[in-house]
Design a protein around this motif. Structure first.
Motif, PDB file in Angstrom:
ATOM      1  N   ASP A  92       0.825  -1.186   0.000  1.00 54.89           N
ATOM      2  CA  ASP A  92       0.000   0.000   0.000  1.00 54.89           C
ATOM      3  C   ASP A  92       0.870   1.250   0.000  1.00 54.89           C
ATOM      4  O   ASP A  92       0.569   2.237  -0.645  1.00 54.89           O
ATOM      5  CB  ASP A  92      -0.895  -0.018   1.240  1.00 54.89           C
ATOM      6  CG  ASP A  92      -2.212   0.687   0.977  1.00 54.89           C
ATOM      7  OD1 ASP A  92      -2.683   0.621  -0.180  1.00 54.89           O
ATOM      8  OD2 ASP A  92      -2.744   1.298   1.912  1.00 54.89           O
ATOM      9  N   ASN A  93       1.969   1.166   0.772  1.00 57.50           N
ATOM     10  CA  ASN A  93       2.928   2.268   0.772  1.00 57.50           C
ATOM     11  C   ASN A  93       4.301   1.696   0.418  1.00 57.50           C
ATOM     12  O   ASN A  93       4.503   1.224  -0.681  1.00 57.50           O
ATOM     13  CB  ASN A  93       2.917   2.981   2.131  1.00 57.50           C
ATOM     14  CG  ASN A  93       3.679   4.300   2.085  1.00 57.50           C
ATOM     15  OD1 ASN A  93       4.178   4.706   1.044  1.00 57.50           O
ATOM     16  ND2 ASN A  93       3.775   4.965   3.219  1.00 57.50           N
ATOM     17  N   GLN A  94       5.237   1.626   1.365  1.00 57.09           N
ATOM     18  CA  GLN A  94       6.543   1.043   1.058  1.00 57.09           C
ATOM     19  C   GLN A  94       6.513  -0.473   1.300  1.00 57.09           C
ATOM     20  O   GLN A  94       5.992  -0.922   2.317  1.00 57.09           O
ATOM     21  CB  GLN A  94       7.633   1.672   1.938  1.00 57.09           C
ATOM     22  CG  GLN A  94       7.738   3.178   1.837  1.00 57.09           C
ATOM     23  CD  GLN A  94       7.986   3.684   0.419  1.00 57.09           C
ATOM     24  OE1 GLN A  94       8.289   2.923  -0.501  1.00 57.09           O
ATOM     25  NE2 GLN A  94       7.827   4.983   0.228  1.00 57.09           N
ATOM     26  N   PRO A  95       7.082  -1.265   0.387  1.00 60.94           N
ATOM     27  CA  PRO A  95       7.186  -2.712   0.612  1.00 60.94           C
ATOM     28  C   PRO A  95       8.047  -3.010   1.846  1.00 60.94           C
ATOM     29  O   PRO A  95       8.842  -2.178   2.286  1.00 60.94           O
ATOM     30  CB  PRO A  95       7.881  -3.219  -0.658  1.00 60.94           C
ATOM     31  CG  PRO A  95       7.616  -2.162  -1.682  1.00 60.94           C
ATOM     32  CD  PRO A  95       7.566  -0.861  -0.936  1.00 60.94           C
ATOM     33  N   LEU A  96       7.873  -4.198   2.389  1.00 60.46           N
ATOM     34  CA  LEU A  96       8.668  -4.615   3.546  1.00 60.46           C
ATOM     35  C   LEU A  96      10.145  -4.668   3.179  1.00 60.46           C
ATOM     36  O   LEU A  96      10.501  -4.810   2.020  1.00 60.46           O
ATOM     37  CB  LEU A  96       8.233  -6.027   3.977  1.00 60.46           C
ATOM     38  CG  LEU A  96       6.827  -6.181   4.544  1.00 60.46           C
ATOM     39  CD1 LEU A  96       6.490  -7.663   4.698  1.00 60.46           C
ATOM     40  CD2 LEU A  96       6.718  -5.455   5.884  1.00 60.46           C
ATOM     41  N   PRO A  97      11.005  -4.588   4.189  1.00 60.93           N
ATOM     42  CA  PRO A  97      12.430  -4.854   3.918  1.00 60.93           C
ATOM     43  C   PRO A  97      12.657  -6.346   3.627  1.00 60.93           C
ATOM     44  O   PRO A  97      11.839  -7.187   4.015  1.00 60.93           O
ATOM     45  CB  PRO A  97      13.136  -4.458   5.216  1.00 60.93           C
ATOM     46  CG  PRO A  97      12.098  -4.083   6.195  1.00 60.93           C
ATOM     47  CD  PRO A  97      10.747  -4.210   5.575  1.00 60.93           C
ATOM     48  N   ALA A  98      13.753  -6.652   2.960  1.00 60.50           N
ATOM     49  CA  ALA A  98      14.070  -8.054   2.630  1.00 60.50           C
ATOM     50  C   ALA A  98      14.212  -8.891   3.902  1.00 60.50           C
ATOM     51  O   ALA A  98      13.931 -10.089   3.899  1.00 60.50           O
ATOM     52  CB  ALA A  98      15.343  -8.114   1.798  1.00 60.50           C
ATOM     53  N   MET A  99      14.653  -8.250   4.994  1.00 61.21           N
ATOM     54  CA  MET A  99      14.782  -8.961   6.281  1.00 61.21           C
ATOM     55  C   MET A  99      13.456  -9.520   6.762  1.00 61.21           C
ATOM     56  O   MET A  99      13.413 -10.443   7.560  1.00 61.21           O
ATOM     57  CB  MET A  99      15.282  -7.992   7.369  1.00 61.21           C
ATOM     58  CG  MET A  99      16.750  -7.918   7.498  1.00 61.21           C
ATOM     59  SD  MET A  99      17.152  -6.680   8.754  1.00 61.21           S
ATOM     60  CE  MET A  99      17.632  -7.764  10.082  1.00 61.21           C
ATOM     61  N   GLN A 100      12.364  -8.893   6.313  1.00 59.22           N
ATOM     62  CA  GLN A 100      11.027  -9.356   6.717  1.00 59.22           C
ATOM     63  C   GLN A 100      10.341 -10.115   5.588  1.00 59.22           C
ATOM     64  O   GLN A 100       9.167  -9.969   5.335  1.00 59.22           O
ATOM     65  CB  GLN A 100      10.175  -8.171   7.178  1.00 59.22           C
ATOM     66  CG  GLN A 100      10.682  -7.562   8.474  1.00 59.22           C
ATOM     67  CD  GLN A 100       9.920  -6.291   8.848  1.00 59.22           C
ATOM     68  OE1 GLN A 100       8.713  -6.190   8.657  1.00 59.22           O
ATOM     69  NE2 GLN A 100      10.641  -5.318   9.392  1.00 59.22           N
TER      70      GLN A 100
END
Ligand code: MG
Ligand code: ZN
Length: 328
Positions: free
Chosen positions: A181-189
């Protein structure tokens, strides 16, 4: 392919030391670009991406406008005009500075809703990234840009209703997929779509036009990891980006006619490698929370790659790509 904010000199060392795939060793050509903007020794992503997208140095915060505010035609726009298919895959919102500089024109990178308005009327054929809310839950007006995208020939999907891995986009329509919806999750998540989405993009764009394609892939959150000086987050973002580079490189090796360029719009965090050994242990350290003015490596593979050797301004990347496409 842009690793936003990557201190590529250092990162390539990290790759060399730590990576099993050693993807960056397969690039036969390495150059260096200077990234200062029209008004600052230290560029931001807007001016850095504008330099690559348009060949013009502009002021920080400007999106594909020159320093006086004149609209600049982007590489992506020109490629579309010439009949090539075009696409973008990012791990930020699709309206963030780097992708914005290829399709939108704005005096400030932070006008996300205004930048979103460019997508339905833009010529881009394929995009994957976050930022759905700037299209359909807008604060500035009630426009539904998802509807406008569909009206303009896009098949539109999002993470909430569909699984990217189960969609087989038809090249007869344009394609949009929102990963957040806004920023995608970090790769860590557990965000992991960049390599797959990059392959999907290449496959789609090749089918979409027989004349060739232009694709911009960004590992957007490398920059964010460096801003917050988080080495562990950085490692995950870099490994994700490296997988995307490996995937595209494999496709380019197979077809023998795709030029792959890997660089960054600037460095972030002033990453240094302290101590460690040549095997597995390196100790990174940051010198700033901001960007730096260090030169950024440019890795090139494929037809025309030798043009990217040497030391040059970031704006030259635009001219070199146009030369490779035969636009000039
Ligand atoms: Mg960026
Ligand atoms: Zn940044």
């Amino acid at each position: 392919m842009i690793g936003d904010g990557m201190g590529l000199a250092q990162v390539s060392l990290l790759f060399t030391y730590r990576s099993k795939e050693q993807v960056f060793r397969s690039f036969p050509v390495v150059g260096f670009q200077k990234t200062q903007s029209a008004d600052n020794l230290v560029t931001d992503s807007a001016a850095g991406a504008t330099a690559i997208a348009t060949g013009v140095k502009t002021t920080n915060h400007s999106i594909a406008l020159d320093a006086r505010g004149q609209v600049l035609k982007t590489l992506l726009e020109e490629a579309s005009e010439k009949g090539l298919s075009t696409g973008m895959v990012v791990t930020s919102s699709i309206v963030h500075a780097t992708p914005a500089a290829f399709v939108a024109h704005s005096t400030t990178r932070y006008h996300y809703e205004q930048i979103a308005e460019y997508f339905p009327k833009s010529s881009v054929d394929f995009f994957i990234g976050g930022g759905k809310k700037y299209f359909n839950r807008r604060e500035k007006d009630d426009r539904n840009l998802i509807y406008e995208l569909k009206k303009n020939g896009f098949a539109v999907y999002d993470y909430f209703h569909s699984n990217l891995y189960n969609i087989h986009p038809s090249a007869a329509k344009r394609f949009a997929f929102f990963t957040a919806d806004n920023q995608p999750l970090p790769a860590m998540q557990q965000r992991e779509y960049l390599p797959y989405a990059s392959e999907l993009a290449v496959d789609f764009l090749k089918k979409r036009s027989g004349k060739g394609f232009f694709l911009m892939v960004e590992g957007s959150q490398i920059d964010w990891a460096c801003h917050s000086n988080q080495a562990e987050m950085l490692k995950y973002e870099i490994l994700d980006f490296e997988k995307a580079v490996a995937a595209v490189l494999r496709l380019a090796t197979e077809d023998g006619e795709t030029l792959v360029i890997v660089t960054a719009d600037h460095t972030t965090g002033g990453l240094g490698l302290n101590q460690g050994d040549a095997g597995d242990k390196v100790k990174p350290a940051f010198t700033t929370n901001g960007h730096t003015a260090s030169m950024v490596p440019v890795f090139a593979y494929g037809p025309g790659a030798e043009l990217f050797r040497g030391v040059y301004e970031n704006t030259e990347i635009y001219h070199k790509i146009r030369q490779c496409f035969g636009f000039e």
